[in-house]
Each structure stands twice: as C-alpha cells, then as structure tokens.
Design a protein around this motif. Structure first.
Motif, PDB file in Angstrom:
ATOM      1  N   HIS A 117       0.936  -1.175  -0.147  1.00  0.00           N
ATOM      2  CA  HIS A 117       0.028   0.014   0.016  1.00  0.00           C
ATOM      3  C   HIS A 117       0.960   1.355   0.092  1.00  0.00           C
ATOM      4  O   HIS A 117       1.981   1.238   0.764  1.00  0.00           O
ATOM      5  CB  HIS A 117      -0.993  -0.005   1.307  1.00  0.00           C
ATOM      6  N   SER A 119       1.508   4.881   0.975  1.00  0.00           N
ATOM      7  CA  SER A 119       0.709   5.718   2.041  1.00  0.00           C
ATOM      8  C   SER A 119       0.391   7.088   1.399  1.00  0.00           C
ATOM      9  O   SER A 119       0.855   7.417   0.573  1.00  0.00           O
ATOM     10  CB  SER A 119       2.091   6.035   3.002  1.00  0.00           C
ATOM     11  N   LYS A 120      -0.919   7.467   2.109  1.00  0.00           N
ATOM     12  CA  LYS A 120      -1.630   8.474   1.416  1.00  0.00           C
ATOM     13  C   LYS A 120      -0.819   9.529   1.884  1.00  0.00           C
ATOM     14  O   LYS A 120      -1.063  10.874   1.317  1.00  0.00           O
ATOM     15  CB  LYS A 120      -2.904   8.560   2.069  1.00  0.00           C
ATOM     16  N   ASN A 121       0.255   9.900   3.105  1.00  0.00           N
ATOM     17  CA  ASN A 121       0.684  11.134   3.383  1.00  0.00           C
ATOM     18  C   ASN A 121       1.943  10.331   4.077  1.00  0.00           C
ATOM     19  O   ASN A 121       1.965  10.121   5.356  1.00  0.00           O
ATOM     20  CB  ASN A 121      -0.070  11.576   4.522  1.00  0.00           C
ATOM     21  N   GLU A 158      -5.309   5.039   7.032  1.00  0.00           N
ATOM     22  CA  GLU A 158      -4.607   4.676   5.699  1.00  0.00           C
ATOM     23  C   GLU A 158      -5.769   3.733   4.990  1.00  0.00           C
ATOM     24  O   GLU A 158      -5.767   3.518   4.031  1.00  0.00           O
ATOM     25  CB  GLU A 158      -3.269   3.918   5.816  1.00  0.00           C
ATOM     26  N   GLU A 161     -11.113   3.637   5.228  1.00  0.00           N
ATOM     27  CA  GLU A 161     -11.944   4.347   4.197  1.00  0.00           C
ATOM     28  C   GLU A 161     -13.358   4.486   4.966  1.00  0.00           C
ATOM     29  O   GLU A 161     -14.391   4.307   4.563  1.00  0.00           O
ATOM     30  CB  GLU A 161     -12.211   3.349   3.225  1.00  0.00           C
TER      31      GLU A 161
END
Length: 282
Positions: A117, A119-121, A158, A161
C-alpha cells in the motif's frame, strides 16, 4: 540531534486484551546482504519503508516496494523479502499476534493491491513512527500503548475508508458479549464447557478466562454456573421436578456438585428453596 533508530522498542510484550503486540522496531540493512530464502512467521508484520527499495514474494506474487510504501506479511505463509543491493531498504515495523487484529488487517490486504500500500501521507506516517523512537525510554507498558496508538492511527487513516475501527476496550467488550451469547445458547447442555467456547472463537481457555475476568470481574465458569442455577430456580418456580431432572435440564451432570453450587448461590438447599416457594404460594 539525530534520532537513533537501531533500538527494538518493544519485544515480546503482550497485553491480556485482543490486541497482542509482539514487537516494534526498525531495520536498516546497512549494506548487509539479506537472506533470499523463503521464511514463515507466526505473526502479522506491518512494515513501512523509510528509504530504499526491496522486493517481497508471497502466495506466488512478487511485489516491488520502495520508500513511502507499506508492506504486510501475513502469518504462516512462505514469504521471501529482501532489500535491493543497489538501494537497500530501511523500514519500521509493528508485529502483531494472529489472534488479535486479523479482521483489521484485512482492511489492508483486501485493498486490491494485495500486501502492499502506498501511504496517503508519507510525511505523516514517518512522523508517527519517529515519535515512537524519540520517546523510546518509556516503560514497556507505556511503550505498548504508544505503539498500539500508532498502529490504530495508521490503520484508521490509511485503510479504514470511513469504517470505524474499534478501540481495544470496545473489542474486548464485544468479545465478552459474544462469549455470553454463546453461553446463553448452550448452557442447558451438560457437555458444554469453556473449551467449546474457545474452539468456536479459535482461541484458548486461558485467553477466554483472562478476558472475561478482566471485563466482568468474574470467571466464565462462575458466569456459566450462575446461568444454569438461575434456570434451576425458574424450573422450581414453575413445577415439581426431581433432583435428577433439575440437574440435567439445568446443564449439570453431577448431582452432588449441582446441589452444592445451588446452596452456595441461593443460601438454601434445593429442597429448602422448593419449600419456601410452596409456602409463598399458600
């Protein structure tokens, strides 16, 4: 002052609840060659790559991994993972026993990307791990809860959702409610025991006992016996039954034990309880 990431923050510390952290730490290859043999571990291991690149092969699929990415190693799988020689990786990791958060980690492994995955940030994720190491001189218990908090923050941000991830306290209460429900459905069966509950929930008698006592203040055996004896009292209120029938229909298979526990709970024998009820009905 530069932070030293070489320390294993947590090693072998276990909580009595449902989140059982195995260890938390940081791995830097420092130019050393890693084994390229397949290995199997008995725990979930969530990794976050701080820098560098590597590869992981699990279930016949090869993943290319680089800085800013997570990779998850499931338990009891043959896994090969190693840093690339020209740019070896360094990563933070949190290892968790398999009977604790398997459903939470499915949020990760079911995201369509298998066991990796992005990372979104990345800055936020790295800061969460760095904060753990900057405060690494705390006690094992403090380090446990700080590490658990870090794990929950990562999973929630992360992978959830919008789904609510339960706290350890909420998960414990939910599990105890599940244990009680199983008892309510099965207490009339004389062969039913705590071992049956453990088998249904894929855990151990000791784990069931620790969790139940921690949340309710009584042992699961005590609760089960109380359920059975309350049913005995209900039977006595509604009719005239022999000791043998009361014993069997209340889920006991030992009359002496049944009568002893009945007297302990209600303060009178079965005969005395029945006599008192008959007087009240006159």
């Amino acid at each position: 002052m530069q932070t030293d990431y070489s320390t294993i923050l947590l090693d072998g510390y276990r909580d009595d609840g449902l989140f059982l952290l195995r260890n938390v730490g940081y791995f830097d290859t420092k130019g050393e060659k890693e084994s390229k043999f397949f290995r199997s571990k008995s725990f979930w291991a969530l990794h976050y790559v701080r820098r560098g690149k590597g590869q992981m092969t699990v279930r016949g699929r090869k993943y290319d991994i680089q800085s800013g990415m997570f990779f998850l190693m499931p338990p009891f799988e043959q896994i090969n993972y190693h840093g690339l020689e020209d740019d070896p990786w360094c990563y933070f990791y949190i290892a968790v026993y398999p009977d604790s958060v398997i459903d939470v980690f499915r949020l990760f492994s079911d995201n369509g990307n298998g066991f990796t995955h992005v990372s979104k940030n990345p800055q936020r994720t790295q800061r969460i791990f760095e904060t753990l190491f900057e405060n690494r001189n705390r006690s094992s218990e403090e380090m446990y809860f700080a590490s658990l908090n870090a794990l929950m923050r990562i999973l929630s941000y992360e992978f959830s959702e919008g789904k609510k991830i339960k706290t350890p306290v909420e998960r414990n209460r939910q599990k105890v409610d599940e244990i009680k429900n199983i008892m309510h459905f099965n207490y009339k069966n004389p062969e039913f025991s705590i071992s049956d509950i453990a088998a249904m929930l894929h855990t151990s008698n000791a784990q069931i006992s620790r969790l139940f006592k921690q949340e309710t203040g009584e042992t699961p055996i005590s609760f089960l016996v109380r359920l059975r004896l309350n049913h005995t009292a209900w039977l006595l209120d509604g009719g005239s039954y022999s000791i043998a029938r009361l014993c069997n229909e209340s889920g006991f298979n030992d009359e002496c034990y049944f009568m002893k526990r009945f007297k302990k709970q209600f303060g009178v024998s079965v005969k005395g309880y029945r006599k008192n009820k008959n007087k009240q009905n006159v």
